[in-house]
Design a protein around this motif. Structure first.
Motif, PDB file in Angstrom:
ATOM      1  N   MET A 115      18.561  -6.162  -7.864  1.00 27.90           N
ATOM      2  CA  MET A 115      18.216  -7.292  -7.020  1.00 27.90           C
ATOM      3  C   MET A 115      16.790  -7.097  -6.501  1.00 27.90           C
ATOM      4  N   ARG A 116      16.078  -8.182  -6.385  1.00 25.83           N
ATOM      5  CA  ARG A 116      14.738  -8.208  -5.826  1.00 25.83           C
ATOM      6  C   ARG A 116      14.732  -9.245  -4.715  1.00 25.83           C
ATOM      7  N   SER A 117      14.019  -8.970  -3.631  1.00 28.27           N
ATOM      8  CA  SER A 117      14.023  -9.885  -2.498  1.00 28.27           C
ATOM      9  C   SER A 117      12.635  -9.948  -1.880  1.00 28.27           C
ATOM     10  N   GLU A 118      12.309 -11.111  -1.345  1.00 23.44           N
ATOM     11  CA  GLU A 118      11.006 -11.318  -0.719  1.00 23.44           C
ATOM     12  C   GLU A 118      11.160 -12.281   0.446  1.00 23.44           C
ATOM     13  N   SER A 163       8.014 -24.925  -5.358  1.00 18.60           N
ATOM     14  CA  SER A 163       6.949 -24.190  -6.062  1.00 18.60           C
ATOM     15  C   SER A 163       6.946 -22.712  -5.674  1.00 18.60           C
ATOM     16  N   LYS A 164       7.234 -22.402  -4.410  1.00 20.55           N
ATOM     17  CA  LYS A 164       7.316 -21.000  -3.988  1.00 20.55           C
ATOM     18  C   LYS A 164       8.496 -20.312  -4.687  1.00 20.55           C
ATOM     19  N   CYS A 165       9.597 -21.041  -4.838  1.00 19.80           N
ATOM     20  CA  CYS A 165      10.760 -20.487  -5.540  1.00 19.80           C
ATOM     21  C   CYS A 165      10.452 -20.272  -7.016  1.00 19.80           C
ATOM     22  N   GLU A 166       9.746 -21.219  -7.641  1.00 19.12           N
ATOM     23  CA  GLU A 166       9.369 -21.071  -9.049  1.00 19.12           C
ATOM     24  C   GLU A 166       8.476 -19.850  -9.255  1.00 19.12           C
ATOM     25  N   GLN A 167       7.525 -19.647  -8.345  1.00 15.57           N
ATOM     26  CA  GLN A 167       6.639 -18.482  -8.441  1.00 15.57           C
ATOM     27  C   GLN A 167       7.431 -17.190  -8.329  1.00 15.57           C
ATOM     28  N   PHE A 168       8.362 -17.158  -7.391  1.00 13.64           N
ATOM     29  CA  PHE A 168       9.186 -15.968  -7.195  1.00 13.64           C
ATOM     30  C   PHE A 168      10.031 -15.682  -8.433  1.00 13.64           C
ATOM     31  N   VAL A 169      10.651 -16.712  -8.982  1.00  6.84           N
ATOM     32  CA  VAL A 169      11.490 -16.547 -10.173  1.00  6.84           C
ATOM     33  C   VAL A 169      10.642 -16.103 -11.363  1.00  6.84           C
ATOM     34  N   SER A 170       9.504 -16.722 -11.576  1.00  2.00           N
ATOM     35  CA  SER A 170       8.685 -16.373 -12.741  1.00  2.00           C
ATOM     36  C   SER A 170       8.131 -14.951 -12.636  1.00  2.00           C
ATOM     37  N   ARG A 207      16.322 -10.802 -19.142  1.00  2.63           N
ATOM     38  CA  ARG A 207      16.051 -11.979 -19.974  1.00  2.63           C
ATOM     39  C   ARG A 207      15.885 -13.260 -19.166  1.00  2.63           C
ATOM     40  N   GLY A 208      15.598 -13.133 -17.881  1.00  4.01           N
ATOM     41  CA  GLY A 208      15.348 -14.313 -17.058  1.00  4.01           C
ATOM     42  C   GLY A 208      16.581 -15.074 -16.645  1.00  4.01           C
ATOM     43  N   ASP A 209      17.766 -14.528 -16.874  1.00  2.00           N
ATOM     44  CA  ASP A 209      18.994 -15.202 -16.453  1.00  2.00           C
ATOM     45  C   ASP A 209      19.497 -14.554 -15.167  1.00  2.00           C
ATOM     46  N   ILE A 247      18.214 -19.849 -15.864  1.00  2.00           N
ATOM     47  CA  ILE A 247      18.502 -19.598 -17.281  1.00  2.00           C
ATOM     48  C   ILE A 247      17.168 -19.525 -18.018  1.00  2.00           C
ATOM     49  N   GLY A 248      16.980 -18.463 -18.750  1.00  2.00           N
ATOM     50  CA  GLY A 248      15.737 -18.308 -19.509  1.00  2.00           C
ATOM     51  C   GLY A 248      14.496 -18.313 -18.630  1.00  2.00           C
ATOM     52  N   GLY A 249      14.622 -17.816 -17.421  1.00  2.00           N
ATOM     53  CA  GLY A 249      13.478 -17.731 -16.524  1.00  2.00           C
ATOM     54  C   GLY A 249      13.146 -19.012 -15.787  1.00  2.00           C
ATOM     55  N   ARG A 250      13.990 -20.048 -15.921  1.00  2.00           N
ATOM     56  CA  ARG A 250      13.728 -21.329 -15.266  1.00  2.00           C
ATOM     57  C   ARG A 250      14.908 -21.737 -14.396  1.00  2.00           C
TER      58      ARG A 250
END
Length: 139
Positions: free
Chosen positions: A1-4, A21-28, A35-37, A106-109
């Motif tokens: 797990m990673r947290s910020e 957008s902040k969530c997208e940056q964190f996920v990416s 595998r981004g899932d 899923i798949g990093g998105r």
């Protein structure tokens, strides 16, 4: 797990603040793991704010604040009385808009629908700074 923990300035006004957008940056930033899932968990550690998933920019955010004013009017006889007038309503808000949301990745998105955004809902005008915890739970 990673947290910020991220800081959000609400400006001391009622707000529906788009966190997508902040969530997208964190996920990416962590998508290469597993595998981004996985699952993105968004949590606001405050007793007077919530997390909602809704359409923004087309009036839904303003409509939500208007409906909250009707459901939780400031001039109601709130028992919780410290802070600005009507502050008791802010403490009831998380019962209607929970302080968390979980989004499959899923798949990093993030798998949000076309018009869905992740938003901080804050009606507490006494607190112009908020924190939001983003947690990545890999598959």
């Amino acid at each position: 797990m990673r947290s910020e923990l991220i800081d959000v300035g609400t400006g001391g006004r009622e707000v529906v603040f788009d966190l997508t957008s902040k969530c997208e940056q964190f996920v990416s930033a962590g998508a290469h793991q597993a595998r981004g899932d996985g699952l993105l968990h968004v949590f606001v550690p405050h007793a007077t704010a919530g997390i909602a998933i809704l359409e923004t920019g087309a009036g839904s955010d303003t409509d939500l604040l208007a409906v909250l004013e009707q459901l939780l009017p400031r001039d109601f006889g709130w028992q919780h009385r410290h802070g600005a007038p009507g502050h008791g309503r802010d403490h009831v808000l998380p019962a209607l808009i929970p302080p968390y949301a979980s989004i499959p990745v899923i798949g990093g998105r993030m798998t949000l629908g076309t018009w869905q955004s992740i938003c901080l809902v804050d009606t507490n005008v006494d607190n112009p700074q908020r924190q939001v915890r983003l947690s990545w739970l890999p598959r």
